[in-house]
Design an enzyme around this catalytic site. Sequence first.
Site, short mmCIF file in Angstrom:
data_model
loop_
_atom_site.label_atom_id
_atom_site.label_comp_id
_atom_site.label_asym_id
_atom_site.label_seq_id
_atom_site.Cartn_x
_atom_site.Cartn_y
_atom_site.Cartn_z
N THR A 142 5.77 5.62 1.37
CA THR A 142 4.93 6.78 1.66
C THR A 142 3.93 6.51 2.77
OG1 THR A 142 3.56 6.07 -0.18
CG2 THR A 142 5.09 7.87 -0.60
N HIS A 145 0.03 -1.07 -0.38
CA HIS A 145 -1.36 -1.21 -0.80
C HIS A 145 -1.40 -1.90 -2.15
CE1 HIS A 145 -0.69 2.23 -3.43
NE2 HIS A 145 -0.21 2.90 -2.37
N HIS A 155 1.01 -1.43 -4.96
CA HIS A 155 2.37 -1.99 -4.91
C HIS A 155 2.40 -3.45 -5.30
CE1 HIS A 155 2.70 1.26 -1.72
NE2 HIS A 155 3.63 1.60 -2.57
N LYS A 199 2.45 12.85 -10.82
CA LYS A 199 1.93 13.78 -9.83
C LYS A 199 1.77 15.16 -10.47
CE LYS A 199 2.31 10.79 -6.44
NZ LYS A 199 2.95 9.74 -7.26
N ARG A 249 4.84 17.48 -3.76
CA ARG A 249 4.39 16.76 -2.56
C ARG A 249 5.00 17.33 -1.30
NH1 ARG A 249 4.86 10.54 -2.80
NH2 ARG A 249 5.84 10.53 -4.83
N GLN A 309 17.16 8.11 -8.22
CA GLN A 309 16.70 6.77 -8.62
C GLN A 309 17.64 6.17 -9.65
OE1 GLN A 309 12.52 6.16 -9.24
NE2 GLN A 309 12.84 4.52 -10.70
N ASP A 333 4.56 4.02 -15.67
CA ASP A 333 4.83 5.43 -15.35
C ASP A 333 6.27 5.64 -14.92
OD1 ASP A 333 4.43 3.93 -13.07
OD2 ASP A 333 3.62 5.61 -11.92
N LYS A 358 -8.20 4.10 -10.99
CA LYS A 358 -7.20 3.21 -10.40
C LYS A 358 -7.86 2.01 -9.73
CE LYS A 358 -3.13 5.88 -9.12
NZ LYS A 358 -2.57 6.72 -8.05
N LYS A 389 -8.90 1.35 -5.27
CA LYS A 389 -9.40 2.52 -4.55
C LYS A 389 -10.74 2.18 -3.92
CE LYS A 389 -6.80 6.24 -4.81
NZ LYS A 389 -6.39 6.96 -3.62
N THR A 390 -10.88 2.43 -2.65
CA THR A 390 -12.16 2.21 -1.99
C THR A 390 -12.67 3.56 -1.49
OG1 THR A 390 -11.22 1.88 0.19
CG2 THR A 390 -11.37 -0.04 -1.24
#
Length: 435
Positions: free
Chosen positions: A44, A49, A52, A86, A90, A184, A205, A240, A243-244
Amino acid sequence: MSQKVTDIYNELQWRQLVYQSTSDRMGSWLLERPRTVYAGFDPTSDSLHVGHLLPLLMLRRFQKAGHRPIALVGGATGSIGDPSGKSQERNLQSLDQIEANVVAIRRQMSELLDFTSSDHSALGPALLVNNYDWISQFSYLDFLRDVGKNVPVNVMISKDSVKNRLENPDVGISYTEFSYMLLQAYDFVHLNRTYGCELQLGGSDQWGNVTAGIDLARRMAGAEVFGMTCPLLTKSDGTKMGKTEGGALWLDGKKTSPYHFYQYWRNVADEDASKCLRFLTELSQEEVEHLDRCRQTEPERAASQIRLAEWLTELIHGAAALNLVRQATEIFFGGEIGKFESDDDLNQIFAEVPSSRLAASRLAEGLAIADALVEAKLTKSKGEARRVVVEGGAYVNNRRIESETHQITTADLSSPTMIVLRRGKKNYALLRVVE
RNA sequence: GGGGGGAUACCAAAGUGGCCAACUGGGACAGACUGUAAAUCUGUUGUCUUCGGACUUCGCAGGUUCGAAUCCUGCUCCCCCCA
C-alpha cells in the site's frame, strides 16, 4: 550448512507470539522437518512500516529455525484492498503505483530475510513472490470455474471481516473487496502447488483469510495445510503501535529518520516494553526476563527501552546508523556542544535539523539573540523570540541564554561554519554562515 | 417565500461608545518537577520597539462621533423556526 530445524514453536510460545493455530500439534509438526511458510504483505506504500515488522520478523524466525519462508507481496490483492479491519471501502491504487511499491518493499525485505543462501534451511533460501504474477494470468471466467466453484458464499459472508461490513448499511462492501478473500485464499493454493508451502502466518486480523485459504486448498488440491496467527502489536492504551504524529513509523530511513525511529522505541511505555522485546527482537528469553526485572527495580534507567531501540535500529538501519543516532541522542539530551573541528560531524548528527543561511558579515558585527532565533525560523517574530529568551527557553550550543540583549558572535561557532540554536527542550536549528 | 439569530484572535466563547490588544476555557509555546514517561504547578500567547510607546486587528465596505469590536447604512456568509 545446517539442515536441522530448531524448536521454533517453543520460542514463539514464550514470546507469546502464538495467537491462534489451526492445529494443536503445530509444535511437533514443525520439528518433523523443514517446512515452507508464507506471510503476505500489501504494497500500500513505497515502504514497509512498523506494522509489517511483526509478521516479517516471524518469517525471519522461521528461517533461522531452519524453515523456508516465502514473503508474498500482494501486487494483485493489494490492488483490491483487504476489508479486514477496515470500516470503509478503500480507494484503488494505480497498478503502476503498486508495482513501484513492490520494488521498494522487496529491497527492504532482503535486509531481514536471506533470499540468496541455503545456509538456513535445507529447502533453500527465502523466496519473494508477487501474487500479481499468477493472479493476473487468470481470466475472469477461469477464475470463477476453477476457484470460485470451490468457495461457498455462505461461509464467506460469515467471516467477521465481511460480516462487519454487511451489517453496516452505511458503508457496505463492494463486490471487489468481497472477492479479496478469494484471491488471498487462492494464493495459498498456488504456493502449496508450486513450492509445497504448508503454513500461512498472519496477524490475528487475518484469521478469516488464513482459514479461507486452508479450506480452499483442501477442496481444490485435497492438501492439508496449516495456519497460525500472531497477536496484533498494540499499545496498552489500545492504540496501534508505531503511530507517530506524522503518521506511520516507516522502515525507510528517508521517510522516518533513524533518529526518530530510535526515539520512538526509546520512549515506549513501561507497560509495553516487555511485549516489544518479545515480539520485535531476537533477544534470548534470559535477557528479556532480566530486562523485565530491571524495569521493576529501576525503571528510571529505561534499560528495556534502550535495548529495544538499539536492537531495532541496528537491525533496520545498520550499526553505523545506530552509532550516529547514539551520538545525536547524547547531544540532544545531554550537555553542551563543544567545538567541532569540521562541519561533517555536526552535519551528520544534526542531519535532520533545519538550517538557515546567515551572512558572515552579520555575525561579525554581532547578532542579537532574538534576531538569530528569527533567522533560524525557531520563532515567528522578534516579539516571540524575546519572550522565549525571557522565559529561559533559548539556547546557543545548548547553553541557556540568560539575557535578552545577548549578542551572538563568531565565538559562538561550534564548527567552522555552524551555530546550533535551540528553543525549548528539543527544537533545534542550525545557522550556517556563508560569505 | 415569511420570521428570528449570528459572524470577535488557532478553536470555543465574553464584551454592546472611552477603563479593550480585547474576560474566560481549550490548544499551543516556554519554565519547574521528572525516568527523554504520565500527572501536576507557574508563566506566555497581534506586530514592531530607542521599552516611553507606536502600529494593525473583532465578517466586508462606507458613515456618525473628540473617540467604535460596541451606534447607523449597504453587502457577503452561516444558523434556527414557520411554509
